[in-house]
Design a protein around this motif. Sequence first.
Motif, PDB file in Angstrom:
ATOM      1  N   HIS A 166       0.840  -1.197   0.000  1.00 54.11           N
ATOM      2  CA  HIS A 166       0.000   0.000   0.000  1.00 54.11           C
ATOM      3  C   HIS A 166       0.878   1.252   0.000  1.00 54.11           C
TER       4      HIS A 166
ATOM      5  N   GLU B 261       0.958   5.326   0.385  1.00 50.27           N
ATOM      6  CA  GLU B 261       0.231   6.460   0.930  1.00 50.27           C
ATOM      7  C   GLU B 261       0.845   7.758   0.428  1.00 50.27           C
ATOM      8  N   THR B 262       0.004   8.696   0.089  1.00 47.99           N
ATOM      9  CA  THR B 262       0.464  10.005  -0.341  1.00 47.99           C
ATOM     10  C   THR B 262      -0.096  11.069   0.593  1.00 47.99           C
TER      11      THR B 262
ATOM     12  N   SER C 227      -1.933  14.229   1.282  1.00 44.57           N
ATOM     13  CA  SER C 227      -2.922  15.032   0.589  1.00 44.57           C
ATOM     14  C   SER C 227      -3.980  15.485   1.586  1.00 44.57           C
TER      15      SER C 227
ATOM     16  N   VAL D 266      -6.889  16.636   0.404  1.00 49.67           N
ATOM     17  CA  VAL D 266      -8.163  16.549  -0.301  1.00 49.67           C
ATOM     18  C   VAL D 266      -8.513  15.128  -0.725  1.00 49.67           C
ATOM     19  N   GLU D 267      -7.622  14.171  -0.482  1.00 47.06           N
ATOM     20  CA  GLU D 267      -7.881  12.799  -0.919  1.00 47.06           C
ATOM     21  C   GLU D 267      -9.076  12.222  -0.145  1.00 47.06           C
ATOM     22  N   GLY D 268     -10.022  11.672  -0.866  1.00 50.66           N
ATOM     23  CA  GLY D 268     -11.192  11.051  -0.268  1.00 50.66           C
ATOM     24  C   GLY D 268     -12.299  12.012   0.098  1.00 50.66           C
TER      25      GLY D 268
ATOM     26  N   VAL E  66     -13.385  19.494  -1.371  1.00 48.69           N
ATOM     27  CA  VAL E  66     -12.128  19.771  -2.074  1.00 48.69           C
ATOM     28  C   VAL E  66     -12.066  21.243  -2.473  1.00 48.69           C
TER      29      VAL E  66
ATOM     30  N   THR F 212      -9.315  23.915  -1.114  1.00 47.77           N
ATOM     31  CA  THR F 212      -8.458  24.600  -2.092  1.00 47.77           C
ATOM     32  C   THR F 212      -8.562  26.109  -1.933  1.00 47.77           C
TER      33      THR F 212
ATOM     34  N   GLY G 177      -3.514  19.630  -4.231  1.00 43.88           N
ATOM     35  CA  GLY G 177      -3.619  19.224  -5.625  1.00 43.88           C
ATOM     36  C   GLY G 177      -3.438  20.322  -6.636  1.00 43.88           C
TER      37      GLY G 177
ATOM     38  N   GLN H 283      -2.828   7.392 -15.283  1.00 43.90           N
ATOM     39  CA  GLN H 283      -4.283   7.327 -15.293  1.00 43.90           C
ATOM     40  C   GLN H 283      -4.821   6.468 -16.431  1.00 43.90           C
TER      41      GLN H 283
END
Length: 627
Positions: free
Chosen positions: A194, A196-197, A199, A201-203, A209, A213, A263, A374
């Motif tokens: 796994h 992890e980053t 962030s 705003v993730e999720g 978000v 921002t 982001g 992506q």
Amino acid sequence: MEEFLYQASIYLAAAVIAVPLSARLGLGSVLGYLAAGIVIGPVLGLVGAETENLQHVAEFGVVMMLFLIGLELEPRALWDMRDKLLGLGGLQIGLSTLAIAFVAVMANQPWTIALAVGLSLSLSSTAIVLQTLSEKGLMQTNGGRATFSVLLTQDIAVIPILALLPLLAAAPPVQFSNDGSIMRESSVTEVGGHHETLSLVEGLPGWAVTLVTIGAIAFVILAGIYLTRPLFRFIHATRLREMYTALALMIVVGISFLMMLVGLSPALGAFLAGVVLASSEFRHEMESDLEPFKGLLLGLFFITVGADIDVAFFLRDPLDLIGLALLLILVKGIILFVVGRAFGLRGRDHWLFTLGLAQAGEFGFVLLAFSTQQNVVPPALAQKLLMIIALTMLITPLLFIIYDLLSRRIGEKQPPVEPDKIDEKGPVIIAGIGRFGQIVNRLVQASGFKTVVLDNNIETIQLMRRFGVKGFLGDPTRPELLRAAGLEKADVLVAAMDDPKQVTKLVAYARRQRPDLHIIARAYDRNHVYELYQAGANDIVREVFDAALRAGRYVLENVGLSEYEAAQAEQTFYHHDRQTIRDLAELWIPGVPTAENKEYIERSRKLEKDLETALLQLAEENAKKSA
């Protein structure tokens, strides 16, 4: 440690050798950095896998560059640019994206891939273009400002593009193999477990978000307004010079990190912070602290771009890759030419705008890598596109060389202007109403004497008329214009034009027509003084001589001399220099460098010793008087 020192030595040595050589050849520093990277990377193999890691660090140079650019733009100036940002920049991105996407569709690519490619290749190289504009002194031209507006719009556009690219993926689980074929797997397991980053705003849902921002941007603005001044005052109290640098770096790094957490583009965040701090009294301090880091990191970025080029991949089909790179430049160039013309760019400015932005840029690397992650663009196609981007960046310095050649040939195409009909005459004719001529004209007119002002710059004439100073438009060197201005009956002619050759031409003509006319001429330097003496000028004023002489008097007043003694020294120097000029003018030979004229050098040395003797005698006389 040994490996680090070895790699650092390689990168620095490559830059020190290649960049000055490239600059001396007139190719610019950017091409030198790129060439250095190619030599130490794919050619000699002196650097390897660490290039990619270094590139991530070097990209921070682009962030610093945008922060420093932001420091030069106050919010009001940015608001004044809104038409160019939305119109010029938005139109360029939109049309370039559509044109490139159309070419990709014609090459049998799906519309989703074609759109992703168009978006990635529509952006130009902020790092290369701004660096080159700064080196060539083109930032303040109309073409330079238009180019900057488009680059700024492109940097801002990266944000919505990054948001759009994931929507172009047909299905998240689908991945592409190395040959470009689709791998059908029900799930994708990330190697290494796994990941992890960081962030903020993730999720989060979309509305959250947006709020986070906006909150981050508001924090940057408010912190720039209310927190930076107390911080700089606190650092100033420590009296530690290095802490200024540390604080400037902390501001840029911290804002970039915050933008990444929500982001957004770090470069955009840094630019926004620079704009907020543009009116701060600490602006120049931050500029001087960050400028060396920006230059080194940008240079490192260009070296890593060159070192990362896959020569083996390029050699498999070089003509195809070069052809596609030239096609991309051609397509973007045509669109830029049309857009620039629609927004009123002409002449040099139009070609600077067209050729300066015709390449793809470093953000293309980021967008293509993201598109591959992506599952929008196949890895094989992405590799080919990355090579094309690198090639267009390598070609960019050559485009600026083409611009220089065109600029010399076409010049500025000014609309033909008929000279004014001169209906006034006076004892004094002033040719040239720039900074120099304005002061002469004000003094003479304020003393009650009539002047006839001539200048061939319509903007200058119109500006002076707004202040109540009447001038006549036309080339002061044209005989018919001088006759109409009353040259035959004038008492004094002041040749004050900006172009030294034009001044000499005017003096020579006026002396032939009127041997009795008193001619006062503006000289650019000492050699120009000699030319004007030979042309027949009576009084010659060097542009900076009197100002420099006054500055020297102020120096003497503040190192121990009284005002009277300093003024005496100034007058002694002034009269001696006037006599020196007359003596040396007789020995000066046109077209022969003074360093090769032995008689001139010997006479100059003797006259300099005479000046030292005269000033010493003056000092001794003053000392006796004070005793």
